[in-house]
Design an enzyme around this catalytic site. Sequence first.
Site, PDB file in Angstrom:
ATOM      1  N   TYR A  60       5.748   1.791 -31.515  1.00 22.41           N
ATOM      2  CA  TYR A  60       5.981   1.793 -30.074  1.00 22.41           C
ATOM      3  C   TYR A  60       6.802   0.567 -29.671  1.00 22.41           C
ATOM      4  O   TYR A  60       6.375  -0.570 -29.872  1.00 22.41           O
ATOM      5  CB  TYR A  60       4.670   1.810 -29.303  1.00 22.41           C
ATOM      6  CG  TYR A  60       3.879   3.097 -29.434  1.00 22.41           C
ATOM      7  CD1 TYR A  60       4.450   4.254 -29.968  1.00 22.41           C
ATOM      8  CD2 TYR A  60       2.556   3.165 -29.020  1.00 22.41           C
ATOM      9  CE1 TYR A  60       3.729   5.417 -30.084  1.00 22.41           C
ATOM     10  CE2 TYR A  60       1.818   4.338 -29.128  1.00 22.41           C
ATOM     11  CZ  TYR A  60       2.413   5.460 -29.669  1.00 22.41           C
ATOM     12  OH  TYR A  60       1.687   6.629 -29.789  1.00 22.41           O
ATOM     13  N   GLN A 273       2.410   4.302 -16.195  1.00 23.47           N
ATOM     14  CA  GLN A 273       2.556   2.855 -16.076  1.00 23.47           C
ATOM     15  C   GLN A 273       2.099   2.339 -14.718  1.00 23.47           C
ATOM     16  O   GLN A 273       2.251   1.160 -14.406  1.00 23.47           O
ATOM     17  CB  GLN A 273       4.017   2.454 -16.315  1.00 23.47           C
ATOM     18  CG  GLN A 273       4.494   2.687 -17.737  1.00 23.47           C
ATOM     19  CD  GLN A 273       3.672   1.903 -18.747  1.00 23.47           C
ATOM     20  OE1 GLN A 273       3.781   0.691 -18.869  1.00 23.47           O
ATOM     21  NE2 GLN A 273       2.819   2.605 -19.485  1.00 23.47           N
TER      22      GLN A 273
END
Length: 307
Positions: A60, A273
Amino acid sequence: MTPDQSPLAIDRQDTFLGREIGRLSYGCWRLPGAPQAEVAAKIDAALEIGANLIDTAAVYGFGGDGFGAAEAMLGKLIAERQSLRDDIVLVTKGGITPPLPYNSSAEHLIASCEASLQRLNCDHVDLFLVHRPDNLTGHAAVAEALGELVRSGKARAVGVSNYTLEQTRALQHFLDEPIVATQPEISAWCTETLFNGVLDHAQSASMLPMAWSPLAGGSLATGIAPGGSPDRFPDLIAVIDRIAGDNNSTRDCVALAWLLAHPAGIVPILGTQSPERIRAAAGAFDINMNRRDWYDILEASLGERMP
């Protein structure tokens, strides 16, 4: 109220590796690219709703902030707040190594886990997953690495991600340690695991199924069909909207509740997010969805009635 009209049971907690976990998880794959200062707000929002299973991976950040960036950002927060490590069940993954693309050799998986621990600023992870099957590494070699990670204390337990049923069975044949978790893509739009045996095997083997992309990359929240989607996608959204309206809720919560209601004990991994949207996801536990609602979603997704 008939039995068919009764709301399906949705548990808020489960037990995993001897710990109580929330039935929602938080995934860190989108952390890279955001300011480090925002990481704490996202993790804290997840913990507020009980999502203490925190999922990340070595890869990631690749293509953006860099390989390992998500782990490094989470690791910085752990270093700053030592108590956090005890508050979370920490999951990471190894085996995707661009541009190879995959390497699950014993040497590589062990080195990957060790590098992850350095970035995460901890001496062990609770769960280490093989991120994707490597066709050039035999299951015996993968099992050798996973067994060593558990024996050395670098991982409390091991599992797989994106493995088929037969790949999981083959790996377990060579592995003394139990495979305790599997992480496939599952959503109301991506329903293959309901029919390919992965969720059935998870139940029979007492494995925790963790669903990545539970909102189909956000499409089930926005109503915007994924690229190349068949014409039936709007029909799925229409059913989700109806149930959301009945519950004075949102598409996100309905799509998550659909997964949470499955008897395999699916844990959806949230990827948003926004701390506000993380908190709002807890509304999934308040959705009243009956058996007919659940099958209405599945039939709309498939584009046909159940036989």
